[in-house]
Design a protein around this motif. Structure first.
Motif, PDB file in Angstrom:
ATOM      1  N   VAL A 163      38.456  17.372  51.820  1.00 38.96           N
ATOM      2  CA  VAL A 163      38.108  17.912  50.617  1.00 38.96           C
ATOM      3  C   VAL A 163      38.302  19.436  50.442  1.00 38.96           C
ATOM      4  N   ARG A 164      39.321  19.925  49.897  1.00 42.86           N
ATOM      5  CA  ARG A 164      39.289  21.334  49.819  1.00 42.86           C
ATOM      6  C   ARG A 164      38.901  21.836  48.278  1.00 42.86           C
ATOM      7  N   LYS A 165      38.948  21.117  47.302  1.00 37.98           N
ATOM      8  CA  LYS A 165      38.673  21.321  45.903  1.00 37.98           C
ATOM      9  C   LYS A 165      37.903  20.162  45.386  1.00 37.98           C
ATOM     10  N   ARG A 166      36.798  20.115  44.632  1.00 36.93           N
ATOM     11  CA  ARG A 166      36.186  19.078  44.065  1.00 36.93           C
ATOM     12  C   ARG A 166      35.679  19.314  42.949  1.00 36.93           C
ATOM     13  N   ARG A 167      35.740  18.381  41.937  1.00 31.96           N
ATOM     14  CA  ARG A 167      35.202  18.467  40.523  1.00 31.96           C
ATOM     15  C   ARG A 167      33.853  17.797  40.666  1.00 31.96           C
ATOM     16  N   VAL A 168      32.459  18.053  40.100  1.00 34.49           N
ATOM     17  CA  VAL A 168      31.406  17.554  40.348  1.00 34.49           C
ATOM     18  C   VAL A 168      30.603  17.758  38.629  1.00 34.49           C
ATOM     19  N   PHE A 169      30.475  16.329  38.228  1.00 39.49           N
ATOM     20  CA  PHE A 169      29.841  16.122  37.019  1.00 39.49           C
ATOM     21  C   PHE A 169      28.325  15.769  37.088  1.00 39.49           C
ATOM     22  N   TYR A 170      27.426  16.458  36.869  1.00 38.41           N
ATOM     23  CA  TYR A 170      26.139  16.279  37.014  1.00 38.41           C
ATOM     24  C   TYR A 170      25.607  15.758  35.752  1.00 38.41           C
ATOM     25  N   ILE A 171      24.785  14.250  35.473  1.00 43.65           N
ATOM     26  CA  ILE A 171      24.296  13.919  34.294  1.00 43.65           C
ATOM     27  C   ILE A 171      22.725  14.025  34.561  1.00 43.65           C
ATOM     28  N   PRO A 172      22.181  15.019  33.786  1.00 52.08           N
ATOM     29  CA  PRO A 172      20.682  14.851  34.065  1.00 52.08           C
ATOM     30  C   PRO A 172      20.023  13.668  33.388  1.00 52.08           C
ATOM     31  N   GLY A 173      18.704  13.608  33.505  1.00 47.16           N
ATOM     32  CA  GLY A 173      17.698  12.561  33.029  1.00 47.16           C
ATOM     33  C   GLY A 173      17.541  12.878  31.545  1.00 47.16           C
ATOM     34  N   TYR A 174      16.495  12.401  31.299  1.00 42.01           N
ATOM     35  CA  TYR A 174      15.941  12.491  29.873  1.00 42.01           C
ATOM     36  C   TYR A 174      15.321  14.035  29.895  1.00 42.01           C
ATOM     37  N   ASP A 175      15.956  14.924  29.534  1.00 41.93           N
ATOM     38  CA  ASP A 175      15.379  16.459  29.738  1.00 41.93           C
ATOM     39  C   ASP A 175      15.901  17.228  28.481  1.00 41.93           C
ATOM     40  N   PRO A 176      14.941  17.992  27.859  1.00 37.60           N
ATOM     41  CA  PRO A 176      15.091  18.506  26.705  1.00 37.60           C
ATOM     42  C   PRO A 176      15.726  20.104  27.076  1.00 37.60           C
ATOM     43  N   ILE A 177      15.652  20.461  28.468  1.00 40.96           N
ATOM     44  CA  ILE A 177      15.602  21.874  28.727  1.00 40.96           C
ATOM     45  C   ILE A 177      17.013  22.257  28.773  1.00 40.96           C
TER      46      ILE A 177
END
Length: 420
Positions: free
Chosen positions: A9-23
């Protein structure tokens, strides 16, 4: 097995899905910045963050040099905190009504008793807001009654000196009732104002959000899942070697549905980047054990047999807020014959944190629930920052990793129906 890239891997897309968080999602950027620097210092690699141009999603860019390889990661937070905030916008009486309804759903459906067969930690976490809110109510009533009695007695004495005993009794009773009610209301408001310490209202809203629809996704959440699916599908067309989806806590079961939709729709190119899913600190049974969670159970069943991705599930017995080492597909009773995923193993907090840090964090339950996103003093084969910014795909990294022997795979859920 899942599709893996033949190239490093030289380039990566990362998608982070938070939990139940209003912040606001900036908290995740700052957490990544602080903890990645700490882990880099411990493990001997280089990692740095920089802002990304403003767009539809909140995120940051990562430049890393790990194992002699230079890697760029483009991280996006898939935000649904606005939905969370809307669901938390409840008055005090409405919250107590949620308490009654949520308890009825989990107890009446049998979900609570079945979850206790898996792990008591998350069940205690689920019962905590119920107990804390009831304690607050009882204290407010008792103290309000006490304040009212004192005020009523004082008023009766004063009125009795001026107008006589009959008016004194009447006036004292009226004042006692008024002061008692106002005091109880003021105390309940004070407790709610301090919920940043108690987390009772926050957790109550969290559990009631799924219970309100008995495990089905509310319309606004289904709409957001469709948007997230489109975003990830677009990333799979880019010049990257891996698209990595990370779902933490409640974000794990959102990730299951997003990726199941993505693959069902035929939007994963055969010659495209490796598609990877990392679920962390999952609480899937809190939803999948509910009677109307047919959509989630169907997605779990479907995704567990897909060749188009690699799915790794990491929890830890030290995290009392997650269903540690519980295979979310198997315990939900929907494992198909061709089940491949997820690979379930432990982050082993007691072994990967120093004795001093473990002693400090052991009773900080909410902090431990986020430890998967943080640095470890004595990391083994789990390092969040090598996974998100290192030169190996998730599939390659854990190709030879056996599941934890102590994982729980027995079917426990009463409800096993799935969406058509």
């Amino acid at each position: 097995m899942g599709k893996t890239s033949s190239d490093r891997v030289r380039k990566r897309r990362v998608f982070y899905i938070p939990g139940y968080d209003p912040i606001h999602p900036r908290r995740y950027r700052e957490l990544y910045r602080k903890e990645s620097a700490a882990q880099a210092g411990i493990s001997g690699y280089e990692i740095a963050l920089k802002p990304k141009p403003k767009g539809a999603h909140y995120g940051w860019l990562v430049d890393a040099r790990i194992d002699g390889a230079e890697v760029q990661a483009d991280v996006d937070v898939l935000v649904w905190s606005d939905i969370v905030r809307d669901s938390m916008d409840s008055s005090i009486p409405a919250t107590y009504l949620q308490l009654i309804r949520t308890a009825w759903v989990y107890i009446g459906s049998g979900a609570l008793w079945r979850m206790m067969k898996l792990r008591k930690g998350p069940v205690i976490a689920a019962l905590y807001p119920v107990g804390m809110l009831l304690v607050q109510l009882v204290l407010a009533v008792i103290l309000g009654w006490g304040f009212g009695q004192v005020a009523g007695y004082g008023t009766a004495l004063l009125v009795g000196l001026v107008t006589g005993p009959e008016d004194a009794a009447l006036g004292g009773t009226a004042v006692a009732a008024s002061v008692g009610l106002l005091s109880a209301v003021a105390l309940l408001r004070w407790f709610k104002k301090l919920d940043g310490r108690f987390y009772a209202y926050y957790l109550m809203h969290d559990y009631s959000y799924s219970a309100s629809s008995k495990g089905a996704n509310p319309p606004e959440l289904e709409a957001r899942i469709a948007v997230f699916t489109d975003v990830i599908a677009q990333a799979l067309q880019e010049d990257v070697q891996e698209v990595l989806v990370v779902g933490h806590s409640s974000g794990a079961h959102l990730g299951v549905s997003i990726l199941a939709d993505l693959i069902r729709q035929g939007r994963v190119p055969a010659s495209g980047p490796a598609l990877s899913f990392l679920s962390l600190g999952q609480v899937v049974p809190m939803v999948s054990f509910l009677p109307d969670a047919n959509r989630l159970r169907g997605d779990l069943r479907y995704l567990s047999a897909c060749d188009e991705l690699t799915w790794v599930d990491v929890t830890a017995p030290g995290d009392g807020c997650s269903f540690a080492l519980c295979d979310p597909v198997s315990v939900s009773g929907v494992a198909p014959e061709g089940k491949q995923w997820p690979l379930v193993f432990s982050a082993a907090f007691t072994q990967t944190l120093s004795p001093e840090r473990w002693k400090t964090l052991r009773w900080r339950f909410f902090r431990l629930h986020f430890q998967y996103l943080c640095a470890f003093d004595q990391p083994k084969d789990y390092d969040y920052f090598q996974i998100t910014a290192g030169p190996m795909t998730l599939g390659s990294r854990y190709a030879d990793r056996p599941p934890s022997k102590s994982r729980i795979t027995r079917a426990v859920s009463k409800y096993t129906s799935v969406a058509a």
